[in-house]
Design an enzyme around this catalytic site. Structure first.
Site, short mmCIF file in Angstrom:
data_model
loop_
_atom_site.label_atom_id
_atom_site.label_comp_id
_atom_site.label_asym_id
_atom_site.label_seq_id
_atom_site.Cartn_x
_atom_site.Cartn_y
_atom_site.Cartn_z
CD GLU A 288 -1.76 2.30 1.74
OE1 GLU A 288 -1.36 3.21 0.98
OE2 GLU A 288 -1.91 2.43 2.96
CB CYS B 131 -2.10 6.51 2.22
SG CYS B 131 -0.43 6.20 2.80
#
Length: 458
Positions: free
Chosen positions: A232, A266
């Site tokens: 990720e 994020c």
């Protein structure tokens, strides 16, 4: 980077730690392998009892842990407290659901494959390395650790070097909860030590949340070793506002979506793409609410936005903003480094963004938003997708046909409609393009590090 706690609100080093030497790293890898042999033979019920105990420990330690997080990386205290409680929720979710997620399946008509019985069964892989960032120092780890341990795998954590206190808390949490010694341990090593651990034959897979260069590096090593990885790697998520949107709700959520965790998430909304019919009204509200945020000491309960976690991160953020301003961006609020101790940067909104600006493509990891005026949903989707990232997205509209149209066309791992992106234990989490590969959370997350065995009987 030294393994140290440096308070980003003051710039002062609070505590330093000696890294683990090769002997200690070897001892911990061996302990993880031994623990795997023991853990894989326990029942789901036993693991669930231990995992629920881990949740209880997290809740009991919540206040102390919240202060630890805030001092290490600068998040406002209330948000740090919420992170700890979310980790406890994640533990209970997998304690309750792991057995169902990993249940064996049988083929309804085994005669179709010339068998008396056929189906699938899940088996754990072994020792998994987790390379994790500082921005959610507990939750990023727990969303891997909870499903991994419930599945019968064991874990080794290489945490970010600026959150060693969080790493050391996690080092003992699962053993305190009852899991076998070595089932989950932290490695206090520099980034340069990751390759050696990854190439160890006892380490069978890895997961990483972090920067794109870090992900590429780990994936390259894993590829050469033929080991599975989940990555990720961040995002530059679009927040799209269409004419039928509830503008006051959209503007209020936009402020939180951009500035939560001091803008260092994020899945934070970073690019605000607004239809021209509502652009002026939305941006006016967005700017007003953003400018009203209180920036200050993250240990103060009244603070909305604290400092950026590292000095280099603050400087990189300022460089992105300065580049955009030099190329013609309009500053609607914020936009300059304040004259104060610590690594603060004000909540900032920039307009008139052009494709030659670094901010058009690069992720702004801090409280900086960019706004775009668009004439149509086609233009909105084009700008939303005009990035190398594809983590999540937020769409504001009450037109069902329009909502379906965007869901089909947005290049992202998730679409949140009339709400901000949030990671939930119940839903898969991950992205496409340069935002990574694989999924965390939900059933998909626990199955990432499993051997799906086909079983056929004559």
């Amino acid at each position: 980077m030294a393994i140290a706690v440096t308070n980003p609100a003051t710039g002062e080093v609070v505590e330093t730690f000696d890294p683990h030497d090769e002997v200690e790293v070897e001892r911990r890898i061996a302990a993880a392998q031994s623990a795997f042999v023991a853990l894989r033979n326990t029942t789901f019920a036993q693991r669930a009892a231990w995992m629920r105990r881990a949740a209880e420990l997290l809740e009991a330690d919540a206040e102390e842990l919240a202060r630890t997080i805030t001092v290490e990386m600068g998040r406002p205290l209330a948000q740090s407290r919420a992170e700890v409680l979310k980790c406890a929720r994640g533990c209970r979710f997998y304690a309750d659901n792991a057995e169902d997620f990993l249940a064996s399946e049988t083929l309804a008509d085994p005669s179709s494959v010339k068998a008396s019985a056929a189906g699938t069964r899940y088996a754990p892989l072994g020792v998994v390395l987790a390379v994790m960032p500082w921005n959610y120092p507990l939750w990023q780890v727990m969303r891997f650790a909870s499903p991994a341990l419930m599945a019968g795998n064991t874990g080794l954590l290489k945490h970010a070097s600026n959150v060693p206190r969080s790493a050391l808390y996690l080092d003992t949490l699962f053993e305190r909860a009852g899991f076998p010694v070595g089932a989950f341990h932290s490695l206090l090593i520099p980034a340069s030590g990751v390759e050696r651990v990854m190439r160890d034959p006892r380490v069978v897979a890895a997961t990483l949340t972090g920067s794109e260069p870090a992900g590429r590096s780990l994936a390259s090593i894993a590829g050469s070793e033929v080991k599975h990885v989940v990555l990720e790697l961040g995002g530059s998520d679009p927040f799209l506002v269409m004419p039928t949107a509830d503008l006051d709700a959209a503007a209020s959520v936009a402020v939180t979506a951009r500035n939560q965790n001091n803008g260092q998430s994020c899945i934070a909304a970073k690019r605000f793409i607004v239809h021209t019919d509502v652009y002026d009204e939305f941006v006016s509200r967005f700017v007003e609410k953003t400018a009203a945020l209180r920036v200050g000491d993250p240990l103060d309960e009244g603070t909305d936005v604290g400092p950026v976690a590292t000095e280099s991160g603050r400087d990189e953020l300022a460089e992105l903003v300065d580049d955009a301003i030099e190329r013609g961006a309009e500053v609607l609020t914020g936009g300059s480094v304040p004259d104060r101790a610590g690594w603060f940067y004000p909540p900032t909104i920039l307009a008139c963004i052009t494709r030659d600006m670094r901010l058009f493509q690069e992720e702004a990891f801090g409280p900086v938003a960019t706004v775009y005026r668009v004439e149509s949903r086609e233009e909105a989707a084009e700008i939303a997708n005009a990035t190398t990232f594809g983590l999540s997205s937020s769409l504001w509209s009450t037109d069902d046909d329009e909502i379906d149209w965007f869901i089909d066309r947005l290049d992202a791992g998730a679409v949140f409609v009339n709400g901000m992106t949030v990671s939930h234990p119940e839903l898969p989490f991950g992205g496409i393009k340069n935002s990574g590969v694989g999924r965390e959370l939900a059933a998909a997350g626990i199955r990432e590090f499993m051997n799906l065995k086909t079983v056929w009987r004559a």
